[in-house]
Design an enzyme around this catalytic site. Structure first.
Site, mmCIF file in Angstrom:
data_model
loop_
_atom_site.group_PDB
_atom_site.id
_atom_site.type_symbol
_atom_site.label_atom_id
_atom_site.label_comp_id
_atom_site.label_asym_id
_atom_site.label_seq_id
_atom_site.Cartn_x
_atom_site.Cartn_y
_atom_site.Cartn_z
ATOM 1 N N HIS A 2 -9.848 0.501 -0.296
ATOM 2 C CA HIS A 2 -9.454 1.482 0.952
ATOM 3 C C HIS A 2 -10.998 1.266 1.602
ATOM 4 O O HIS A 2 -11.851 1.839 1.065
ATOM 5 C CB HIS A 2 -9.307 2.895 0.172
ATOM 6 C CG HIS A 2 -8.159 3.380 -0.010
ATOM 7 N ND1 HIS A 2 -7.404 3.096 -1.158
ATOM 8 C CD2 HIS A 2 -7.122 4.070 1.112
ATOM 9 C CE1 HIS A 2 -5.938 3.487 -1.329
ATOM 10 N NE2 HIS A 2 -6.104 4.164 0.189
ATOM 11 N N GLU A 28 -10.688 3.133 7.172
ATOM 12 C CA GLU A 28 -9.720 4.228 7.409
ATOM 13 C C GLU A 28 -10.743 5.455 7.890
ATOM 14 O O GLU A 28 -10.607 5.928 9.074
ATOM 15 C CB GLU A 28 -8.760 4.603 6.182
ATOM 16 C CG GLU A 28 -7.845 5.582 6.323
ATOM 17 C CD GLU A 28 -7.211 6.489 5.249
ATOM 18 O OE1 GLU A 28 -7.681 6.057 4.049
ATOM 19 O OE2 GLU A 28 -6.084 6.882 5.381
ATOM 20 N N ASP A 45 1.653 8.916 -6.226
ATOM 21 C CA ASP A 45 1.666 10.532 -6.055
ATOM 22 C C ASP A 45 2.038 10.971 -4.428
ATOM 23 O O ASP A 45 1.832 12.127 -4.243
ATOM 24 C CB ASP A 45 0.386 11.093 -6.706
ATOM 25 C CG ASP A 45 -0.819 10.285 -5.984
ATOM 26 O OD1 ASP A 45 -0.726 9.200 -5.487
ATOM 27 O OD2 ASP A 45 -1.887 10.946 -5.803
ATOM 28 N N GLY A 58 -9.391 7.991 -2.281
ATOM 29 C CA GLY A 58 -10.459 9.440 -2.218
ATOM 30 C C GLY A 58 -11.118 9.123 -0.838
ATOM 31 O O GLY A 58 -11.116 8.456 -0.011
ATOM 32 N N HIS A 109 0.885 -1.258 -0.022
ATOM 33 C CA HIS A 109 0.086 -0.049 0.074
ATOM 34 C C HIS A 109 1.133 1.211 0.012
ATOM 35 O O HIS A 109 1.222 1.810 0.906
ATOM 36 C CB HIS A 109 -0.975 -0.117 1.107
ATOM 37 C CG HIS A 109 -1.987 1.020 1.181
ATOM 38 N ND1 HIS A 109 -3.412 0.509 1.114
ATOM 39 C CD2 HIS A 109 -1.940 2.369 0.982
ATOM 40 C CE1 HIS A 109 -4.204 1.904 0.998
ATOM 41 N NE2 HIS A 109 -3.426 2.754 0.923
HETATM 42 ZN ZN LIG Z 1 -3.915 4.848 0.834
#
Ligand SMILES: [Zn+2]
Length: 383
Positions: free
Chosen positions: A213, A216, A29, A186, A25
């Site tokens: 994702h 989180e 960018d 995102g 992971h």
């Molecule tokens: Zn991430």
């Protein structure tokens, strides 16, 4: 009298950089070198907060640590701005691989969202090809120094956008040219994986793996949707699965309450947590990032309250990752050191966490077995 503090882990009294690592992971960018950003920004006519590499590196770390989501997101404006040409993408991808190798990484999956790199007219296929060329050049450059590294792309769709189907098709189209998996990234909160159900169904129909994702910035509902709607084989972070784990401590009369430890705690897993643990769904835990973004704020303050240790002790499939090396100012070696300092992990723990990652890699079985064997041999040479 001078007190000498004993080394917490004497068998780890060497540079953890030499340990072979697996990175699952790590955002393309979010891992640029400050000096490269400065050079590419100059060529692109993009204005940066600083043109001094050290000061710029600090600006990224401070912005990520500021507690302001706006400032955190602003950091990506600058990295993405310099990744809009084939040359920029190639260079960033090549250096990304070289930096992983310098950190001891022998297998890495690089995630990024092609749709964010079309501002100067490149097509989705062109940006994937440019990154792939850069990754391969990085692998070659590492090989020239006598080391080996293997990398794959995780093609990512942005949750707030509406291109998931197109991106899923892009990923499948490049499965024989470097793409090993799919992800959505995102804003997690408010953008459940169920919104991208069609894309995930398309991927499943093409037997193309997804990590999602989840867990989180949002909790159990998001994880459930990642597993059910996203058919996620791994969870990006997934750390908030700990919200479905209850530990009740029995008061032992006569014992000092402060000394109660989790060995006499009664652990109960909810159905979702049981599924994630019992099916061995890998959690891509990013310790420093989780602390910075507040993902673990519900469990207490500081890295010591990160539930990764509890999850690991309970047998969850925990893997350790960096997320955004530039913004968090960390390497995978740093994250390992943090675990050694915080949770007293020894070489056996680091090996287990690394093997967890190797076994969760989106690789064919034979390659996974070769990776596991390589890691085991390297560790036994150290022991
Ligand atoms: Zn991430």
């Amino acid at each position: 009298m001078t007190e000498t503090i004993p080394d917490a882990a004497p068998d780890l009294d060497f540079d953890l950089k030499v340990l072979p690592k697996v990175s699952l992971h790590d955002h393309l960018d979010g891992g640029l070198r400050p000096a490269t950003i400065i050079e590419l920004a100059e060529a692109a006519g993009h204005t940066l907060p600083s043109t001094d590499p050290v000061a710029l590196g600090e600006w990224f770390r401070e912005s990520a640590d500021s507690g302001s989501l706006v400032r955190y997101l602003e950091t990506f404006d600058h990295t993405i701005a310099v990744m809009q040409t084939k040359e920029g993408l190639f260079r960033v991808a090549k250096e990304f691989v070289e930096d992983l190798a310098d950190d001891g990484v022998v297998y890495g999956e690089v995630r990024w969202a092609p749709e964010q790199h079309l501002q100067k007219g490149l097509s989705l296929d062109e940006v994937v090809e440019a990154v792939q060329a850069g990754l391969e050049a990085g692998v070659d450059a590492v090989a020239e120094t006598g080391r080996d590294i293997q990398v794959g792309q995780l093609i990512t769709a942005m949750r707030h956008a509406d291109r998931s189907q197109e991106i899923a098709e892009l990923a499948v189209r490049h499965r024989n040219n470097g793409a090993v998996g799919f992800d959505i990234a995102g804003a997690e909160d408010g953008f459940l994986p169920s919104r991208f159900k069609d894309a995930f169904t398309y991927l499943a129909q093409h037997n193309f793996p997804a990590t999602v994702h989840a867990g989180e910035a949002a909790g159990l509902e998001s994880i459930q949707s990642a597993l059910v709607d996203g058919r996620a084989l791994r969870l990006g972070h997934g750390v908030r699965i700990a919200e479905d784990v209850t530990i009740e401590f029995e008061e032992d009369e006569g014992a000092d309450a402060d000394e109660v430890d989790d060995t006499i705690g009664m652990v109960t897993l909810g159905e979702l947590a049981s599924w994630v643990r019992d099916r061995g769904i890998a959690l891509e835990i990013c310790p420093s990032s989780n602390l910075q973004t507040g993902a673990i704020a519900g469990f207490g303050e500081g890295i010591e309250s990160h539930p990764l240790d509890m999850l690991y002790q309970l047998g969850f499939n925990v893997t350790i990752n960096t997320d955004n090396r530039l913004m968090s100012g960390v390497t995978l070696t740093d994250e390992f050191e943090l675990l050694v300092e915080t949770f007293d992990y020894d070489l056996d723990d680091l090996l287990e966490l690394t093997l967890n990652a190797a076994e969760a890699a989106f690789l064919p079985l034979e390659e996974k077995e070769a990776l596991v064997e390589y890691i085991n041999e390297a560790y036994s040479d150290l022991g």
